[in-house]
Design a protein around this motif. Structure first.
Motif, mmCIF file in Angstrom:
data_model
loop_
_atom_site.group_PDB
_atom_site.id
_atom_site.type_symbol
_atom_site.label_atom_id
_atom_site.label_comp_id
_atom_site.label_asym_id
_atom_site.label_seq_id
_atom_site.Cartn_x
_atom_site.Cartn_y
_atom_site.Cartn_z
ATOM 1 N N TYR A 1 -2.978 16.304 6.345
ATOM 2 C CA TYR A 1 -4.182 16.972 6.831
ATOM 3 C C TYR A 1 -4.809 16.118 7.935
ATOM 4 N N PRO A 2 -5.623 16.720 8.803
ATOM 5 C CA PRO A 2 -6.151 15.984 9.974
ATOM 6 C C PRO A 2 -6.814 14.648 9.648
ATOM 7 N N LEU A 3 -7.693 14.631 8.644
ATOM 8 C CA LEU A 3 -8.382 13.374 8.321
ATOM 9 C C LEU A 3 -7.395 12.312 7.865
ATOM 10 N N ARG A 4 -6.435 12.701 7.046
ATOM 11 C CA ARG A 4 -5.428 11.748 6.577
ATOM 12 C C ARG A 4 -4.640 11.180 7.740
ATOM 13 N N LEU A 5 -4.209 12.044 8.658
ATOM 14 C CA LEU A 5 -3.455 11.573 9.820
ATOM 15 C C LEU A 5 -4.301 10.630 10.664
ATOM 16 N N HIS A 6 -5.562 10.948 10.828
ATOM 17 C CA HIS A 6 -6.467 10.108 11.624
ATOM 18 C C HIS A 6 -6.541 8.696 11.048
ATOM 19 N N MET B 1 0.838 -1.201 0.000
ATOM 20 C CA MET B 1 0.000 0.000 0.000
ATOM 21 C C MET B 1 0.870 1.247 0.000
ATOM 22 N N PHE B 2 0.492 2.214 -0.813
ATOM 23 C CA PHE B 2 1.241 3.453 -0.969
ATOM 24 C C PHE B 2 0.338 4.641 -0.685
ATOM 25 N N PHE B 3 0.875 5.617 0.049
ATOM 26 C CA PHE B 3 0.192 6.893 0.232
ATOM 27 C C PHE B 3 1.210 8.009 0.113
ATOM 28 N N CYS B 4 0.807 9.093 -0.541
ATOM 29 C CA CYS B 4 1.658 10.277 -0.624
ATOM 30 C C CYS B 4 0.771 11.511 -0.526
ATOM 31 N N GLY B 5 1.090 12.416 0.391
ATOM 32 C CA GLY B 5 0.303 13.634 0.515
ATOM 33 C C GLY B 5 0.569 14.331 1.833
ATOM 34 N N TYR B 6 0.133 15.572 1.911
ATOM 35 C CA TYR B 6 0.301 16.354 3.137
ATOM 36 C C TYR B 6 -0.563 15.776 4.251
ATOM 37 N N MET C 1 6.421 9.683 -7.949
ATOM 38 C CA MET C 1 5.045 9.380 -7.547
ATOM 39 C C MET C 1 4.413 8.376 -8.503
ATOM 40 N N ALA C 2 4.549 8.637 -9.802
ATOM 41 C CA ALA C 2 3.954 7.749 -10.808
ATOM 42 C C ALA C 2 4.569 6.361 -10.747
ATOM 43 N N GLU C 3 5.890 6.282 -10.604
ATOM 44 C CA GLU C 3 6.571 4.989 -10.558
ATOM 45 C C GLU C 3 6.176 4.197 -9.316
ATOM 46 N N THR C 4 6.055 4.882 -8.179
ATOM 47 C CA THR C 4 5.683 4.192 -6.946
ATOM 48 C C THR C 4 4.256 3.664 -7.031
ATOM 49 N N CYS C 5 3.355 4.468 -7.610
ATOM 50 C CA CYS C 5 1.987 3.991 -7.833
ATOM 51 C C CYS C 5 2.004 2.724 -8.686
ATOM 52 N N ALA C 6 2.770 2.778 -9.768
ATOM 53 C CA ALA C 6 2.809 1.667 -10.715
ATOM 54 C C ALA C 6 3.359 0.389 -10.089
ATOM 55 N N HIS C 7 4.166 0.511 -9.024
ATOM 56 C CA HIS C 7 4.753 -0.656 -8.370
ATOM 57 C C HIS C 7 4.020 -1.037 -7.081
ATOM 58 N N SER C 8 2.823 -0.461 -6.872
ATOM 59 C CA SER C 8 2.055 -0.742 -5.653
ATOM 60 C C SER C 8 0.809 -1.555 -5.965
ATOM 61 N N ARG C 9 0.474 -2.456 -5.064
ATOM 62 C CA ARG C 9 -0.764 -3.232 -5.221
ATOM 63 C C ARG C 9 -1.994 -2.389 -4.916
ATOM 64 N N LEU C 10 -1.798 -1.347 -4.101
ATOM 65 C CA LEU C 10 -2.917 -0.510 -3.715
ATOM 66 C C LEU C 10 -2.396 0.884 -3.362
ATOM 67 N N THR C 11 -3.062 1.921 -3.881
ATOM 68 C CA THR C 11 -2.718 3.294 -3.535
ATOM 69 C C THR C 11 -3.875 3.901 -2.754
ATOM 70 N N LEU C 12 -3.553 4.470 -1.610
ATOM 71 C CA LEU C 12 -4.559 5.045 -0.720
ATOM 72 C C LEU C 12 -4.872 6.477 -1.150
ATOM 73 N N ASN C 13 -6.167 6.794 -1.250
ATOM 74 C CA ASN C 13 -6.627 8.105 -1.705
ATOM 75 C C ASN C 13 -7.556 8.690 -0.646
ATOM 76 N N ILE C 14 -7.062 9.722 0.056
ATOM 77 C CA ILE C 14 -7.865 10.410 1.081
ATOM 78 C C ILE C 14 -7.869 11.891 0.727
ATOM 79 N N GLY C 15 -9.038 12.461 0.581
ATOM 80 C CA GLY C 15 -9.143 13.854 0.165
ATOM 81 C C GLY C 15 -8.647 14.835 1.207
ATOM 82 N N ARG C 16 -8.602 16.081 0.779
ATOM 83 C CA ARG C 16 -8.172 17.189 1.630
ATOM 84 C C ARG C 16 -9.326 17.618 2.530
ATOM 85 N N ASP C 17 -9.009 18.049 3.752
ATOM 86 C CA ASP C 17 -10.065 18.513 4.648
ATOM 87 C C ASP C 17 -9.640 19.775 5.402
#
Length: 321
Positions: A157-162, A150-155, A202-218
C-alpha cells in the motif's frame, strides 16, 4: 442455564475470502472458550444452501463487500430456526459503506473498528477488535540466535511503500532485512521479494527476527460516506506478538495503548529514521528484545486470543455466562 450451540461462518464465499483463516481461528477460539455445547464451521454458501440451521447462534465473520451472498435468505432461515444472527466485520473502516447495509440482516452487528461504531447508529451494534491466531504461537527464541534484523510482510500500500523506500535508502539497509509482499519489488528492488508467505512461514520468520515492522493499511474500498479514520490495530499486531517477536508500529493515530504498553510490550516510530536506532538497540542489548517479546506474548495470551473475543461477543449480545 444450558450452553448454546454456535456455527461460525463467513460474510463472503470462500472463493473470494482471502482471510478465511480468521474464521478458522475464531472457530478454535469458540471451542477454547468453553461457552458452547457444540461448535461448527461452514462456508457461507453452504449455510445459505442448507435446509435447516441447527445452531442457536450463527456467527458470520469477514467482509461484507460480496453482493452475491443471500444475507436476507440466511437471516430468514436462521430466524425460522430460532437462531440469533451475529455479523462481525473485520474490514472496517475500509468497507464501511458496504458493511452498513448488513444491519438489516442480523440481530447484532459487531465492527472491528472502534471509530466506525458511532456511525452505525443502532443499539444492536458493538465493538470487537480482532485478535491473535493461535497458529502463530511460538516459543521466544533467544535473540543471540536470531538471524534477521528486521522483517516486514504485506501488500505494498502507498504508506508502506513510502516508509520502506526510506528504510532501504538509509543506513538501515546494511542490516539483514527480510521484506516480502506483492507490489514491493518494483519499488524496493533487491531488498524485497514478491513471494507470498504461508501462515506458518510468516510465524516462523517473525519468531526468528529481532524486529518486525508493522504498518497499517491505507487503501479504502468503500469509506467515502464518512471517511472514517482507523484507530484499532489489525490482526497482524496480535499475531506477531504471539509469535514471540518484538514489533515496531507506525504511530499514525492507532490507539495501541488500549492493547499494549509502549516501550515495554511494543515499540513505536514516527519516521523511518527511528527504525535504525531501534534495530541497533536490539542488536546491542539482546535482553531488551527478549523482555519486550515475552511481555507482548504474555499480554496477548492473557487478553487478546480469539477465545477472549468470543467471550466478549457473548457478553455484548447478552447470552454469555
Amino acid at each position: 442455564m444450558s450452553r448454546p450451540s454456535i456455527i461460525v461462518t463467513g460474510l463472503s464465499p470462500d472463493r473470494r475470502n482471502t482471510n478465511s483463516r480468521i474464521r478458522t481461528a475464531v472457530t478454535e477460539g469458540a471451542k477454547e472458550s468453553g461457552l458452547f455445547s457444540s461448535v461448527d464451521q461452514k462456508a457461507i454458501e453452504v449455510v445459505t444452501a442448507s435446509d435447516d440451521i441447527a445452531s442457536d447462534i450463527v456467527f458470520a465473520v469477514g467482509g461484507g463487500a460480496e453482493d452475491t451472498v443471500q444475507f436476507e435468505q440466511l437471516y430468514r432461515k436462521a430466524k425460522a430456526a430460532g437462531a440469533t444472527v451475529v455479523f462481525w466485520t473485520h474490514e472496517d473502516p475500509y468497507e464501511f459503506d458496504l458493511n452498513h447495509r448488513l444491519l438489516d440482516y442480523c440481530d447484532w452487528f459487531l465492527t472491528n473498528e472502534r471509530s466506525a461504531l458511532p456511525y452505525y447508529e443502532s443499539p444492536r451494534t458493538g465493538w470487537l477488535p480482532l485478535g491473535a491466531d493461535q497458529s502463530f504461537a511460538r516459543e521466544v527464541i533467544p535473540f543471540r540466535n536470531r538471524e534477521i534484523d528486521m522483517f516486514f510482510c504485506g501488500y505494498g500500500y502507498p504508506l508502506r511503500l513510502h516508509i520502506l523506500e526510506r528504510i532501504v535508502a538509509s543506513p538501515a539497509q546494511n542490516f539483514n532485512l527480510a521484506i516480502f509482499g506483492p507490489n514491493l519489488e518494483e519499488t524496493l528492488g533487491r531488498y524485497a521479494s514478491e513471494r507470498r508467505l504461508s501462515t506458518a512461514e510468516m510465524a516462523e520468520t517473525c519468531a526468528h527476527s529481532r524486529l518486525t515492522l508493522n504498518i497499517g493499511r491505507d487503501l479504502d474500498i468503500a469509506n467515502n460516506r464518512f471517511n472514517i479514520i482507523p484507530e484499532t490495530p489489525g490482526p497482524r499486531t496480535f499475531d506477531v506478538a504471539l509469535s514471540g517477536a518484538p514489533q515496531i508500529m507506525f504511530d499514525d493515530g492507532v490507539d495501541i495503548d488500549h492493547f499494549y504498553e509502549r516501550g515495554k510490550e511494543i515499540l513505536m516510530f514516527d519516521n523511518a529514521g527511528e527504525i535504525e536506532g531501534h534495530i541497533k538497540a536490539l542488536q546491542e542489548d539482546p535482553d531488551l528484545g527478549e523482555r519486550i517479546a515475552r511481555a507482548a506474548k504474555e499480554r496477548t495470551e492473557r487478553e487478546h486470543l480469539y477465545s477472549h473475543r468470543v467471550t466478549k461477543m457473548m457478553e455484548i449480545i447478552g447470552t454469555g455466562g
